[in-house]
Scaffold this active site. Structure first.
Site, PDB file in Angstrom:
ATOM      1  N   ARG A 133       0.839  -1.206   0.000  1.00 36.52           N
ATOM      2  CA  ARG A 133       0.000   0.000   0.000  1.00 36.52           C
ATOM      3  C   ARG A 133       0.867   1.246   0.000  1.00 36.52           C
ATOM      4  O   ARG A 133       1.032   1.918   1.010  1.00 36.52           O
ATOM      5  CB  ARG A 133      -0.943  -0.053   1.185  1.00 36.52           C
ATOM      6  CG  ARG A 133      -1.639  -1.389   1.214  1.00 36.52           C
ATOM      7  CD  ARG A 133      -2.916  -1.336   1.923  1.00 36.52           C
ATOM      8  NE  ARG A 133      -3.991  -1.377   0.968  1.00 36.52           N
ATOM      9  CZ  ARG A 133      -5.262  -1.481   1.312  1.00 36.52           C
ATOM     10  NH1 ARG A 133      -5.600  -1.509   2.559  1.00 36.52           N
ATOM     11  NH2 ARG A 133      -6.187  -1.541   0.398  1.00 36.52           N
ATOM     12  N   GLN A 156      -1.479   3.179  -5.640  1.00 37.53           N
ATOM     13  CA  GLN A 156      -2.890   3.571  -5.442  1.00 37.53           C
ATOM     14  C   GLN A 156      -3.755   3.375  -6.685  1.00 37.53           C
ATOM     15  O   GLN A 156      -4.887   2.923  -6.586  1.00 37.53           O
ATOM     16  CB  GLN A 156      -2.972   5.017  -4.964  1.00 37.53           C
ATOM     17  CG  GLN A 156      -2.869   5.094  -3.450  1.00 37.53           C
ATOM     18  CD  GLN A 156      -2.811   6.506  -2.926  1.00 37.53           C
ATOM     19  OE1 GLN A 156      -2.842   7.465  -3.703  1.00 37.53           O
ATOM     20  NE2 GLN A 156      -2.696   6.652  -1.628  1.00 37.53           N
ATOM     21  N   ASP A 215      -4.929  -0.244  -6.999  1.00 37.46           N
ATOM     22  CA  ASP A 215      -5.391  -0.899  -5.780  1.00 37.46           C
ATOM     23  C   ASP A 215      -6.840  -1.379  -5.862  1.00 37.46           C
ATOM     24  O   ASP A 215      -7.781  -0.652  -5.560  1.00 37.46           O
ATOM     25  CB  ASP A 215      -5.196   0.046  -4.584  1.00 37.46           C
ATOM     26  CG  ASP A 215      -5.292  -0.702  -3.275  1.00 37.46           C
ATOM     27  OD1 ASP A 215      -5.968  -1.754  -3.236  1.00 37.46           O
ATOM     28  OD2 ASP A 215      -4.702  -0.265  -2.290  1.00 37.46           O
ATOM     29  N   SER A 243      -8.970  -1.299  -2.682  1.00 39.15           N
ATOM     30  CA  SER A 243      -9.621  -0.015  -2.387  1.00 39.15           C
ATOM     31  C   SER A 243     -10.817   0.232  -3.289  1.00 39.15           C
ATOM     32  O   SER A 243     -11.884   0.622  -2.810  1.00 39.15           O
ATOM     33  CB  SER A 243      -8.644   1.147  -2.561  1.00 39.15           C
ATOM     34  OG  SER A 243      -7.679   1.098  -1.561  1.00 39.15           O
ATOM     35  N   TYR A 264      -2.124  -1.008   7.049  1.00 37.16           N
ATOM     36  CA  TYR A 264      -3.026  -2.023   7.598  1.00 37.16           C
ATOM     37  C   TYR A 264      -3.091  -1.950   9.116  1.00 37.16           C
ATOM     38  O   TYR A 264      -2.199  -1.405   9.766  1.00 37.16           O
ATOM     39  CB  TYR A 264      -2.544  -3.423   7.201  1.00 37.16           C
ATOM     40  CG  TYR A 264      -2.748  -3.719   5.739  1.00 37.16           C
ATOM     41  CD1 TYR A 264      -4.020  -3.936   5.236  1.00 37.16           C
ATOM     42  CD2 TYR A 264      -1.671  -3.766   4.865  1.00 37.16           C
ATOM     43  CE1 TYR A 264      -4.214  -4.200   3.899  1.00 37.16           C
ATOM     44  CE2 TYR A 264      -1.860  -4.034   3.523  1.00 37.16           C
ATOM     45  CZ  TYR A 264      -3.134  -4.253   3.045  1.00 37.16           C
ATOM     46  OH  TYR A 264      -3.337  -4.518   1.724  1.00 37.16           O
TER      47      TYR A 264
END
Ligand code: NAD
Length: 358
Positions: free
Chosen positions: A119, A124, A127, A130, A225
């Site tokens: 992450r 991003q 991802d 997400s 996390y």
């Protein structure tokens, strides 16, 4: 470079790429093959893929002709056999399915699991955890609102006053934050718990109340996390959560710990104190659930409270879920395909290394 897209097994409704993504891959000099009807449940017809420049084939032909094969779920065992020396890319959750990884290794399949991305800021745009969690958080609230026998917003009417519904959200990661925003838009009063104090500001900026429990283990070095908590912290948290659960009408639970079983946050006893007709949506159902009665992919009614363990809410919004999943996948493919359209596996790249599971 040839890239193939497989049709997902039922009840999945999503597809790895939509027609709009084909152009991105064409720019990478890739030829794209689509299994016939792969996008049907996501409202993307074979004709639309063909118009966008892809070739529609049977599943067998897609596997035979493609260098890289995209599938959200791991293909069935008899298909894995045919993937020898090929590359597959999807959402395989290797930490929860180690047997699958063994099979892939035995059959000499090169496999990338996109849920294993570190992450980082660079990751991003790829991802999938997400983009799909965002949908799950939004749909969880809509589903609860649909099942709840009362309004969510407050009303003052000639027929009497309606108080706003009380929504409790456990875990303010991507899904939790979207659930907060959605519940607030519908006019509910929202309370939130998370073990990462860093999310307090985000929760408050969405108009929800953040309930603090002191003494949480430091998760600042866990790459975004959560980490496992001590027994003493969990006990303290349980007492505070019990008070909030008892007065809540809707509870959305999203608490997960990467690669581990989800923490048990709501007990039978707590559910027993909720009002009849209350609804719990447990988004951690696939990894064990946050309540003691959750059953993955099932709805349980306990003491007049409905506990829903639907772990694939993104599949209830197949078009946007596939649109975001496909964009994430295209962004990842740009990492492993060079400008000439050739495979370029740079094992020094933390994103390539982190997602390579076999
Ligand atoms: P997740 O799905 O792993 O967990 C959901 C939430 O549950 C987390 O906020 C976690 O802290 C919380 N939780 C865990 N145990 C709990 C407990 N006992 N009680 C209450 N809450 C508990 O989380 P996520 O949605 O994947 O996101 C986690 C973080 O990672 C977020 O800050 C997010 O912004 C960040 N993130 C970063 C990137 C990136 O930089 N590429 C991508 C995605 C997410």
């Amino acid at each position: 470079m040839t890239i193939g897209v497989l049709k997902e097994p039922l009840p999945e409704t999503r597809v790895s790429l939509l027609p709009e993504h084909i152009l991105i891959l064409k720019k990478l000099n890739a030829e794209v093959f689509i299994e016939s009807n792969a996008g049907a449940k996501a409202f993307a017809s074979d004709e639309k893929y063909a118009e966008a420049g892809a070739t529609v084939l049977s599943g067998e032909e897609v596997i035979a002709k493609s260098d890289i094969i995209l599938s959200i779920h791991l293909p069935a065992e008899k298909e894995i056999e045919k993937l020898r020396s090929k590359i597959i890319l999807g959402f395989y959750q290797p930490l929860y399915n180690p047997e699958d990884v063994k099979k892939l290794k035995e059959k000499k399949v090169t496999a990338f699991s996109i849920d294993m991305l570190p992450r980082t800021t660079r990751a991003q745009s790829m991802d999938v955890l997400s983009s799909q969690a965002n949908i799950a958080g939004y749909k969880a609230v809509l589903l609860a609102a649909n099942l709840f026998p009362r309004y969510l917003p407050m009303f003052m009417t000639a027929a009497g006053s309606i108080p706003p519904a009380k929504v409790l959200i456990l875990g303010a990661g991507v899904a939790g934050l979207q659930a907060i925003a959605t519940a607030r838009r519908l006019g509910a009063v929202v309370e939130v718990f998370d073990t990462r104090p860093a999310v307090k500001e985000e929760v408050m900026s969405l108009g929800a109340k953040f309930i603090e429990v002191e003494g949480a283990a430091d998760a600042s070095k866990a790459g975004g996390y959560a980490v496992e908590q001590s027994a003493a912290f969990l006990q303290k948290q349980k007492e505070k959560i019990a008070m909030s659960v008892a007065k809540s009408d809707i509870v959305i639970t999203t608490a997960q710990i990467f690669g581990k079983k989800a923490p048990l946050l709501i007990t039978d006893e707590m559910i027993g104190k909720m009002k009849n007709g209350s609804v719990i949506i447990d988004l951690a159902a696939a990894t064990g659930g946050n309540t003691s009665v959750t059953k993955n992919d099932e709805t349980v009614v306990y003491n007049g409270v409905m506990i829903i363990g639907n772990s694939n809410l993104p599949a209830t919004m197949p078009y946007d879920a596939s649109k975001m999943y496909g964009k994430n996948i295209c962004n990842f493919l740009q990492l492993i395909i060079d400008k000439e359209g050739k495979l370029n596996l740079n094992m020094e790249d933390d994103l390539v290394k982190g997602t390579l599971i076999s």
